[in-house]
Design an enzyme around this catalytic site. Structure first.
Site, PDB file in Angstrom:
ATOM      1  N   TYR A 135       0.823  -1.217   0.000  1.00  0.00           N
ATOM      2  CA  TYR A 135       0.000   0.000   0.000  1.00  0.00           C
ATOM      3  C   TYR A 135       0.857   1.268   0.000  1.00  0.00           C
ATOM      4  O   TYR A 135       0.355   2.345   0.293  1.00  0.00           O
ATOM      5  CB  TYR A 135      -0.903   0.027   1.247  1.00  0.00           C
ATOM      6  CG  TYR A 135      -2.158  -0.817   1.179  1.00  0.00           C
ATOM      7  CD1 TYR A 135      -2.126  -2.140   0.746  1.00  0.00           C
ATOM      8  CD2 TYR A 135      -3.390  -0.294   1.574  1.00  0.00           C
ATOM      9  CE1 TYR A 135      -3.269  -2.918   0.715  1.00  0.00           C
ATOM     10  CE2 TYR A 135      -4.546  -1.060   1.545  1.00  0.00           C
ATOM     11  CZ  TYR A 135      -4.479  -2.372   1.120  1.00  0.00           C
ATOM     12  OH  TYR A 135      -5.617  -3.143   1.099  1.00  0.00           O
ATOM     13  N   LYS A 185       5.180 -14.735   1.581  1.00  0.00           N
ATOM     14  CA  LYS A 185       5.164 -15.595   0.391  1.00  0.00           C
ATOM     15  C   LYS A 185       6.602 -15.663  -0.088  1.00  0.00           C
ATOM     16  O   LYS A 185       6.938 -15.301  -1.216  1.00  0.00           O
ATOM     17  CB  LYS A 185       4.213 -15.005  -0.665  1.00  0.00           C
ATOM     18  CG  LYS A 185       4.016 -15.886  -1.888  1.00  0.00           C
ATOM     19  CD  LYS A 185       3.358 -17.234  -1.596  1.00  0.00           C
ATOM     20  CE  LYS A 185       3.385 -18.109  -2.836  1.00  0.00           C
ATOM     21  NZ  LYS A 185       2.939 -19.485  -2.567  1.00  0.00           N
ATOM     22  N   ASP A 218      -0.742 -18.593   1.173  1.00  0.00           N
ATOM     23  CA  ASP A 218      -1.709 -19.558   0.617  1.00  0.00           C
ATOM     24  C   ASP A 218      -2.030 -20.638   1.646  1.00  0.00           C
ATOM     25  O   ASP A 218      -3.195 -20.993   1.870  1.00  0.00           O
ATOM     26  CB  ASP A 218      -1.205 -20.138  -0.717  1.00  0.00           C
ATOM     27  CG  ASP A 218       0.249 -20.618  -0.669  1.00  0.00           C
ATOM     28  OD1 ASP A 218       0.945 -20.342   0.328  1.00  0.00           O
ATOM     29  OD2 ASP A 218       0.672 -21.267  -1.643  1.00  0.00           O
ATOM     30  N   ASP A 242      -4.819  -7.483   4.858  1.00  0.00           N
ATOM     31  CA  ASP A 242      -6.138  -7.059   4.391  1.00  0.00           C
ATOM     32  C   ASP A 242      -6.959  -8.271   3.959  1.00  0.00           C
ATOM     33  O   ASP A 242      -8.113  -8.440   4.356  1.00  0.00           O
ATOM     34  CB  ASP A 242      -5.978  -6.078   3.221  1.00  0.00           C
ATOM     35  CG  ASP A 242      -7.310  -5.687   2.621  1.00  0.00           C
ATOM     36  OD1 ASP A 242      -8.220  -5.324   3.402  1.00  0.00           O
ATOM     37  OD2 ASP A 242      -7.459  -5.754   1.388  1.00  0.00           O
ATOM     38  N   ASP A 246     -10.415 -10.274   5.927  1.00  0.00           N
ATOM     39  CA  ASP A 246     -11.762 -10.539   5.395  1.00  0.00           C
ATOM     40  C   ASP A 246     -12.097 -12.024   5.563  1.00  0.00           C
ATOM     41  O   ASP A 246     -13.235 -12.383   5.842  1.00  0.00           O
ATOM     42  CB  ASP A 246     -11.877 -10.126   3.914  1.00  0.00           C
ATOM     43  CG  ASP A 246     -12.590  -8.780   3.748  1.00  0.00           C
ATOM     44  OD1 ASP A 246     -12.392  -7.897   4.604  1.00  0.00           O
ATOM     45  OD2 ASP A 246     -13.353  -8.622   2.769  1.00  0.00           O
TER      46      ASP A 246
HETATM   47  C1  IPM Z   1      -9.841  -2.435   5.049  1.00  0.00           C
HETATM   48  C2  IPM Z   1     -10.323  -1.965   3.702  1.00  0.00           C
HETATM   49  C3  IPM Z   1      -9.362  -0.920   3.143  1.00  0.00           C
HETATM   50  C4  IPM Z   1      -7.992  -1.546   3.058  1.00  0.00           C
HETATM   51  C5  IPM Z   1      -9.783  -0.380   1.776  1.00  0.00           C
HETATM   52  C6  IPM Z   1     -11.154   0.218   1.827  1.00  0.00           C
HETATM   53  C7  IPM Z   1      -8.766   0.577   1.193  1.00  0.00           C
HETATM   54  O1  IPM Z   1     -10.491  -3.035   2.834  1.00  0.00           O
HETATM   55  O2  IPM Z   1      -9.703  -1.608   5.961  1.00  0.00           O
HETATM   56  O3  IPM Z   1      -9.588  -3.631   5.197  1.00  0.00           O
HETATM   57  O4  IPM Z   1      -7.687  -2.267   2.110  1.00  0.00           O
HETATM   58  O5  IPM Z   1      -7.207  -1.313   3.967  1.00  0.00           O
HETATM   59 MN    MN Z   2     -10.145  -4.962   3.761  1.00  0.00          MN
END
Ligand code: IPM
Ligand code: MN
Length: 350
Positions: A135, A185, A218, A242, A246
């Protein structure tokens, strides 16, 4: 009486609903636990961009610097502002400007929440590097729109950046179950990820009381589904963290339960608290967003502000509510119903 000065950025979509919910709970907790909050609201959002041409005004970062903490709902309204513009205009610069290098995301099942897995006994703390790596925003495009167009985006890993996030993770493991899994990785990315593994081994040597395991991203994705109970602290780069968080949100029942804290560990700037979920344009304005992730994030904020008892009381109230099946199934209860139930539980602890 101690007063905590909070900057509120509800942002877009359901960010507004869940920020209201979280603040109602914070204010109730403050009344019960003998402190006060002074919240200043900033309407920085995609609507603000449409009106002014910027997500936040010039000097916005300096405005935020004076607060004790920042609470953010969600950013993004792709119908009017491209996500890459809105996120690089608000959320991502705040994380970087205040050196909020540790993004902390807890993944465990709240009582009454089933989740999609057979295993229910997991309790994972993901520590995501939050200021550099993939990032970093280093790159560019040449010959834009032409057939020979080139796009380059370079991930940047600094020794200082990698070492500090690893130390943060090992410190967390010390007050948890004493195990760190560092995710890379390095079998494919032979510079940055091999470097990360090397630094992990160096840092691990300073923590003989913590066990350490290196794992590829992975394999980690599979592990989080097949055997999440074997994990304690998981530390990863910005993008890997990130993605894994999720997945963590999914196994804990969904994004409605995934909380996060963007911590500036050296205290040179405010830390920021936000649910992991986004602005969810599809359900915005319908009053059905689950506020639990947002309220849990607010509990993390109270803990960070030193209001440990209040933070624990909020978590206990959330758990008392989910144990009764409130807020555990998508759409069954409204944002207000869930918030009211949490406020009630806060007043009358079991
Ligand atoms: C998170 C989100 C953000 C990220 C996006 C919205 C830029 O997905 O906070 O996980 O990738 O950090
Ligand atoms: Mn995210």
């Amino acid at each position: 009486m101690k007063t905590h000065r909070l900057a509120l950025i509800p942002g877009d979509g359901i960010g507004v609903d869940v920020t209201d919910a979280a603040m109602a709970v914070v204010e109730a907790a403050a009344r019960n636990h003998g402190f006060s909050v002074q919240a200043t609201r900033f309407d920085w959002s995609c609507a603000h961009f449409v009106q002014t041409g910027a997500m936040m005004p010039e000097g916005g970062i300096e405005t935020l610097r004076g607060f004790d903490a920042i609470y953010l709902g969600a950013v993004g309204w792709p119908d009017t502002v491209p996500d890459a513009v809105s996120l690089h205009g608000l959320l991502l610069p705040i994380r970087k400007a205040f050196n909020q290098y540790a993004n902390i995301r807890p993944h465990r099942l709240l009582p009454g929440v089933e989740g999609p897995l057979k295993s229910s006994g997991f309790d994972i703390l993901c520590i995501r590097e939050n200021t550099e790596g993939e990032y970093s925003g280093a790159g560019g495009r040449v010959h834009q729109g032409m057939s020979n167009e080139v796009a380059v985006e370079t991930a940047i890993f600094t020794r200082a950046g990698v070492e500090r996030i690893l130390r943060f993770a090992f410190d967390q493991a010390r007050v948890r179950r004493g195990h760190v899994t560092s995710v890379t990785k390095s079998n494919a990315q032979k510079y940055s990820m091999v470097f990360w593994d090397e630094v992990t081994r160096e840092v691990a040597a300073d923590y003989p009381d913590v066990t350490m395991q290196l794992m590829h991203i992975d394999a980690m994705a599979a592990k989080m589904v097949m055997a999440p109970e074997t994990l304690d602290v998981v530390v990863a780069s910005n993008l890997f963290g990130d993605i894994l968080t999720d997945l963590g949100a999914a196994i804990q029942g969904g994004l409605g339960f995934a909380a996060s804290a963007n911590i500036c560990p050296d205290g040179t700037g405010p830390s920021m608290f936000e649910p992991v979920h986004g602005s969810a344009p599809d359900i915005a304005g319908r009053g059905i967003a689950n506020p639990i992730a947002a309220i849990w994030s607010a509990a993390m904020m109270l803990d960070h502000l030193g209001e440990t008892t209040a933070s624990k009381a909020v978590m206990a109230a959330i758990e008392a509510v989910t144990a009764k099946g409130i807020g555990t199934a998508p759409g069954r209860h409204s944002t207000d119903q869930i918030t009211t139930a949490i406020l009630t539980a806060l007043e009358k602890p079991a």
